[in-house]
Design an enzyme around this catalytic site. Sequence first.
Site, short mmCIF file in Angstrom:
data_model
loop_
_atom_site.label_atom_id
_atom_site.label_comp_id
_atom_site.label_asym_id
_atom_site.label_seq_id
_atom_site.Cartn_x
_atom_site.Cartn_y
_atom_site.Cartn_z
N ASP A 141 -4.02 3.38 14.97
CA ASP A 141 -4.99 4.39 14.91
C ASP A 141 -5.91 4.31 13.83
O ASP A 141 -7.11 4.26 13.92
CB ASP A 141 -4.71 5.81 15.38
CG ASP A 141 -3.90 5.85 16.72
OD1 ASP A 141 -4.33 5.20 17.61
OD2 ASP A 141 -3.15 6.94 17.09
N ARG A 167 -0.34 18.20 6.00
CA ARG A 167 -1.56 17.91 6.79
C ARG A 167 -2.54 18.77 5.35
O ARG A 167 -3.55 18.14 4.89
CB ARG A 167 -2.00 18.44 7.75
CG ARG A 167 -1.31 17.36 9.00
CD ARG A 167 -1.56 15.88 8.77
NE ARG A 167 -1.08 14.86 9.56
CZ ARG A 167 0.38 14.32 9.56
NH1 ARG A 167 0.91 14.66 8.57
NH2 ARG A 167 0.60 13.60 10.64
N ASP A 204 -2.50 18.41 14.58
CA ASP A 204 -2.88 17.77 13.23
C ASP A 204 -4.44 17.68 13.17
O ASP A 204 -4.99 18.17 12.02
CB ASP A 204 -2.37 16.22 13.16
CG ASP A 204 -0.82 16.42 12.91
OD1 ASP A 204 -0.13 17.33 12.30
OD2 ASP A 204 -0.18 15.21 13.26
N SER A 243 5.95 7.60 18.19
CA SER A 243 5.18 8.04 17.15
C SER A 243 5.92 8.80 16.06
O SER A 243 6.72 9.47 16.29
CB SER A 243 3.95 8.77 17.66
OG SER A 243 3.46 9.71 16.97
N1 ARG Z 1 4.46 18.70 16.71
C1 ARG Z 1 4.59 18.47 15.40
C2 ARG Z 1 3.48 19.12 14.79
O1 ARG Z 1 2.63 19.57 15.37
C3 ARG Z 1 4.71 16.84 15.11
C4 ARG Z 1 3.40 16.39 14.93
C5 ARG Z 1 3.62 14.85 14.56
N2 ARG Z 1 2.50 14.29 14.14
C6 ARG Z 1 2.05 12.99 14.36
N3 ARG Z 1 0.95 12.63 13.88
N4 ARG Z 1 3.06 12.07 14.85
O2 ARG Z 1 3.94 19.38 13.49
#
Ligand code: ARG
Length: 401
Positions: free
Chosen positions: A15, A95, A124, A176
């Site tokens: 991505d 993040r 995110d 992922s």
């Molecule tokens: N559901 C989790 C969260 O919101 C994991 C997010 C994983 N992010 C990713 N870009 N794969 O914190």
Amino acid sequence: MAKEKIVLAYSGGLDTSVAIPWLKENYDAEVIAYTADLGQIKNKKIIHDKSLATGAQRFYLEDLREKFLKDFAFRALEASALYEGKYPLISALSRPLIAQRMVEVAREEQATALAHGATGKGNDQVRFELTFKALAPELKIIAPAREWEFKSREEEILYAKRKKIPISATKRSPYSIDRNLWGVSIECGILEEPWIEPPEDAYQMTISPKKAPDRERYIEISFAKGIPIKIDGKEYPPVALMEKLNKIGGENGIGRIDIVENRLIGIKSREVYEAPGAMILYNAHDALERLVLDRETFDHKRLIGERYGQLIYNGLWFSPEREALEKFIAETQKRVFGTVRLKFYKGNCIIVGRKSPYSLYQRNLATYSKKDLFDQKSAQGFIDLYGLPSKILGAMENRAE
Ligand code: ARG
């Protein structure tokens, strides 16, 4: 119009790789790729070369591992914060730090915009953008994955080929994966089926408890002010400490989490996490707090910790509420000093001992042996008053019948 200059959160994955030519094409922009090493970078040169070959004008790679642990992950640990009681906030904690540093780079570079590769369906995007807004309200925010027309990874790959950008030759994982020193978040593929058990190949940091050694492993972890500082009596700086606990935990199959969770935007998702080191620390820290915190503070702190976890999950790291809650939490950690002894066995992380100079445990009060100093008769007066409302209510109900 002047050319846009964009700082992009870059992971080297599909991505964010596609995002580079896409931003250049759609925004007539120069792209600066920004990567934070939070413990997931295996080869610095590969990601550096890849970002430039993909068309980034400049590439930043910063080692933020220690800062991530000290200023973010250990704060969640002190608060005992687990989102919805289970998730140790692996991705959520990372993040705001990445976004904060991106803002600083954007200022140095006199960039005009910030971008990230998060989709419109997840958390995110919220975490990145709330941080951008809080720290750099003047900068434009671009989320290519919310805008572009690609419907699948295949379409992205076709675009990448057309743009002649390198995409990993190695066979892509069907999942992922977002990894750092606090653990790994694993999504997509067959994991989207909540009834199906995660295949072994989904796991990145832990071996199956079934394959874990058939013998018990003991360790001792020491804390100072709620922060882990020693393993088996030996001091470790944060990064080395986490690496060691992740390794031992992983070898013993500790810290696998499989949940359906509520994302901020309202979708439920099945999430698989591994946090061997973090879960060991949450367990040990909790055991120590139970020894040193008075009952009321311990109780109240659970509410604060729950709230603190929600706030981190929901992207509100840079908020007055976080700062206020941290003041409370810091106050509770003043006496969280001591050592916890744990036993690992086939996926189990078992507390077997705890000690602290600030322990509130008094054996001569708790004991049922001859050493008892507790005056049992004094309990009667306590129960008479504590039970008075029950007695009054009971009497009234009997009369009424
Ligand atoms: N559901 C989790 C969260 O919101 C994991 C997010 C994983 N992010 C990713 N870009 N794969 O914190």
